[in-house]
Design a protein around this motif. Structure first.
Motif, PDB file in Angstrom:
ATOM      1  N   VAL A 323     -95.100  30.607 -12.271  1.00  0.00           N
ATOM      2  CA  VAL A 323     -95.443  29.187 -12.126  1.00  0.00           C
ATOM      3  C   VAL A 323     -94.217  28.313 -12.365  1.00  0.00           C
ATOM      4  N   GLN A 324     -93.399  28.660 -13.354  1.00  0.00           N
ATOM      5  CA  GLN A 324     -92.192  27.872 -13.596  1.00  0.00           C
ATOM      6  C   GLN A 324     -91.220  28.000 -12.426  1.00  0.00           C
ATOM      7  N   THR A 325     -91.131  29.185 -11.847  1.00  0.00           N
ATOM      8  CA  THR A 325     -90.276  29.373 -10.681  1.00  0.00           C
ATOM      9  C   THR A 325     -90.771  28.528  -9.516  1.00  0.00           C
ATOM     10  N   LEU A 326     -92.075  28.490  -9.300  1.00  0.00           N
ATOM     11  CA  LEU A 326     -92.636  27.649  -8.245  1.00  0.00           C
ATOM     12  C   LEU A 326     -92.292  26.177  -8.478  1.00  0.00           C
ATOM     13  N   ALA A 327     -92.469  25.716  -9.704  1.00  0.00           N
ATOM     14  CA  ALA A 327     -92.117  24.324 -10.022  1.00  0.00           C
ATOM     15  C   ALA A 327     -90.640  24.060  -9.753  1.00  0.00           C
ATOM     16  N   TRP A 328     -89.789  25.023 -10.141  1.00  0.00           N
ATOM     17  CA  TRP A 328     -88.345  24.851  -9.949  1.00  0.00           C
ATOM     18  C   TRP A 328     -88.007  24.788  -8.461  1.00  0.00           C
ATOM     19  N   GLN A 329     -88.600  25.671  -7.658  1.00  0.00           N
ATOM     20  CA  GLN A 329     -88.313  25.688  -6.231  1.00  0.00           C
ATOM     21  C   GLN A 329     -88.720  24.378  -5.564  1.00  0.00           C
ATOM     22  N   ILE A 330     -89.863  23.857  -5.948  1.00  0.00           N
ATOM     23  CA  ILE A 330     -90.318  22.591  -5.368  1.00  0.00           C
ATOM     24  C   ILE A 330     -89.405  21.451  -5.808  1.00  0.00           C
ATOM     25  N   ASN A 331     -89.063  21.413  -7.096  1.00  0.00           N
ATOM     26  CA  ASN A 331     -88.163  20.371  -7.601  1.00  0.00           C
ATOM     27  C   ASN A 331     -86.810  20.410  -6.893  1.00  0.00           C
ATOM     28  N   ALA A 332     -86.358  21.617  -6.545  1.00  0.00           N
ATOM     29  CA  ALA A 332     -85.015  21.771  -5.980  1.00  0.00           C
ATOM     30  C   ALA A 332     -84.929  21.326  -4.530  1.00  0.00           C
ATOM     31  N   ALA A 333     -86.057  21.203  -3.847  1.00  0.00           N
ATOM     32  CA  ALA A 333     -86.054  20.839  -2.425  1.00  0.00           C
ATOM     33  C   ALA A 333     -85.992  19.321  -2.282  1.00  0.00           C
ATOM     34  N   ALA A 334     -84.891  18.842  -1.743  1.00  0.00           N
ATOM     35  CA  ALA A 334     -84.683  17.398  -1.616  1.00  0.00           C
ATOM     36  C   ALA A 334     -85.789  16.758  -0.785  1.00  0.00           C
ATOM     37  N   GLU A 335     -86.280  15.620  -1.265  1.00  0.00           N
ATOM     38  CA  GLU A 335     -87.257  14.747  -0.588  1.00  0.00           C
ATOM     39  C   GLU A 335     -88.664  15.314  -0.533  1.00  0.00           C
ATOM     40  N   VAL A 336     -88.898  16.505  -1.046  1.00  0.00           N
ATOM     41  CA  VAL A 336     -90.278  17.012  -1.106  1.00  0.00           C
ATOM     42  C   VAL A 336     -91.043  16.195  -2.139  1.00  0.00           C
ATOM     43  N   ASN A 337     -92.166  15.612  -1.701  1.00  0.00           N
ATOM     44  CA  ASN A 337     -92.924  14.738  -2.605  1.00  0.00           C
ATOM     45  C   ASN A 337     -94.382  15.150  -2.760  1.00  0.00           C
ATOM     46  N   ARG A 338     -94.759  16.319  -2.209  1.00  0.00           N
ATOM     47  CA  ARG A 338     -96.115  16.825  -2.433  1.00  0.00           C
ATOM     48  C   ARG A 338     -96.105  18.341  -2.350  1.00  0.00           C
ATOM     49  N   VAL A 339     -97.057  18.951  -3.071  1.00  0.00           N
ATOM     50  CA  VAL A 339     -97.289  20.386  -2.946  1.00  0.00           C
ATOM     51  C   VAL A 339     -98.777  20.572  -2.697  1.00  0.00           C
TER      52      VAL A 339
END
Length: 415
Positions: A323-339
């Protein structure tokens, strides 16, 4: 001028309130039965540190104050305080810690009786200043013990078998001049100890002469440099022990054969893994499970996967790391604002865990929407439970590397 018996060396930086509290103890609490000086090295503070020092000096405290023109770092500032020490002995005092006066007086008397010693060390109290009590003792020894000059093998065995940290010491300044040296990859307490031991004998005393304040009445949330170091310093602990043995070998005090080298390496590995276990527990307490997992992998390879801390965390690590890896991957993607969560049994629970483990607050957690504009799809990540659900999102134009499957993430956590 009469010679000074003890230099009490205080490095400080922008901590005027703590320094004021520390100096106040010399007026209200401490009764030092020999001549002493307080050496303060100020690492270019921008607060009112100088005013605090001048107030206490004007009221009679034997302070010698030195100020760096720029912040030169923690290690250099401590070295500055020691270099300015003019006493026969020197002791370090953090501006937020305390001296234990009975132990200090006895340690100085012990050094006076044993002029061949270059330094003495002791465990220290862990202290709650708010409640006014000692809560723990950082390592224990059964009785005072002395190591003669160049007794590297005996002292090495003592350190690794008893898990000793020679961090709190009183140093004969004649030895301090040649024994306190800069180190980067070898932990200073072990590497400097090697040079103290080749300068003279060293002793470890049972009675503490120092209190590490972990709950301060000045600031409850102040950083703990020692605790922070434990999180990352295990390789430097190894380096320090290896440096200690290296000096002993080169000075002819340690006999090194293949069998002895293997045995010493095993001792160092065991010592290091014990500290890694502490670090793993602390990272997990900070909810940084990725770092805890990395330490677990190294401990497991070294044969320590059955350590109590490793056993305690092993079952929870795959989920928390994933789950932390998923959060990190989403945070790392520029301009992604929803999951988008698809096929999840309890979306609110997963969202709560994602937030707890670091998902940015500006990233919305949503259910699948019937239709999104292309520009919205470009700013969206997707989490699917089943691998065969990926295709429907790829067909809608979602980025292949922003559609995460549970197996993709959990499968990379190998315990």
């Amino acid at each position: 001028m009469d010679p000074v018996k003890l230099s009490i060396c205080i490095p400080t930086y922008n901590r005027a309130r703590f320094l004021e509290n520390a100096l106040g103890r010399f007026v209200d609490l401490y009764r030092i039965p020999f001549s002493f000086e307080i050496v303060i090295s100020d690492n270019a503070s921008t607060d009112d540190t100088r005013d605090v020092v001048e107030t206490f000096a004007d009221n009679g405290l034997p302070i010698r104050y030195f100020r760096n023109l720029e912040n030169r770092g923690v290690d250099a500032n401590l070295a500055s305080a020691f270099r300015h020490a003019a006493g026969e002995y020197a002791v370090y005092l953090a501006d937020d810690d305390m001296l234990a006066m009975d132990g200090l007086a006895e340690a100085i008397a012990y050094l006076d009786r044993n002029p061949e010693l270059s330094a003495c060390f002791a465990p220290w109290f862990v202290h709650n200043e708010i409640e006014g009590r000692d809560t723990d003792l950082f390592y224990q020894i059964d009785a005072d013990i002395k190591f003669d000059k160049d007794q590297f093998e005996r002292l090495f065995a003592f350190i690794v078998e008893r898990h000793i940290f020679p961090e709190i010491g009183i140093y004969r300044t004649a030895a301090l001049r040649v024994a306190w040296l800069p180190r980067h990859f070898a932990y200073w307490a072990f590497s400097n100890l090697a040079h103290f031991l080749e300068s003279g004998g060293v002793a470890f005393l049972k009675k503490p002469f120092y209190r590490q304040v972990v709950q301060s009445k000045i600031g409850r949330d102040r950083p703990q440099a020692g605790h922070d170091e434990l999180l990352t310093a295990w390789d430097r602990y190894r380096g320090g022990l290896e440096y200690f043995l290296h000096v002993g070998v080169k000075r002819g005090a340690v006999r090194m054969t293949p069998d002895r080298r293997a045995a010493q390496d095993t001792s160092i590995k065991q010592f290091t893994c014990m500290r890694m276990a502490v670090a793993m527990r602390m990272w997990a307490a900070k909810k940084d499970y990725v770092k805890a997992y990395e330490i677990y992998t190294r401990m497991a390879l070294a044969g320590f996967e059955h350590h109590p801390v490793a056993r305690q965390l092993k079952d929870s690590l795959p989920l928390m790391v994933a789950v932390q890896t998923l959060a990190w991957q989403i945070n790392a993607a520029a301009e992604v604002n929803r999951v988008i969560l698809h096929g999840v049994d309890s979306p609110p629970s997963l969202e709560g865990l994602l937030r707890e483990l670091g998902l940015r607050q500006d990233v919305a957690v949503v259910a699948p929407a019937p239709e999104l504009e292309p520009k919205e799809i470009a700013r969206s990540a997707v989490f699917v439970v089943a691998e065969n659900d990926r295709q429907q999102f790829l067909a809608q134009g979602y980025s292949p590397n922003l559609v995460f499957c549970e197996n993709d993430i959990v499968g990379n956590v190998v315990v």
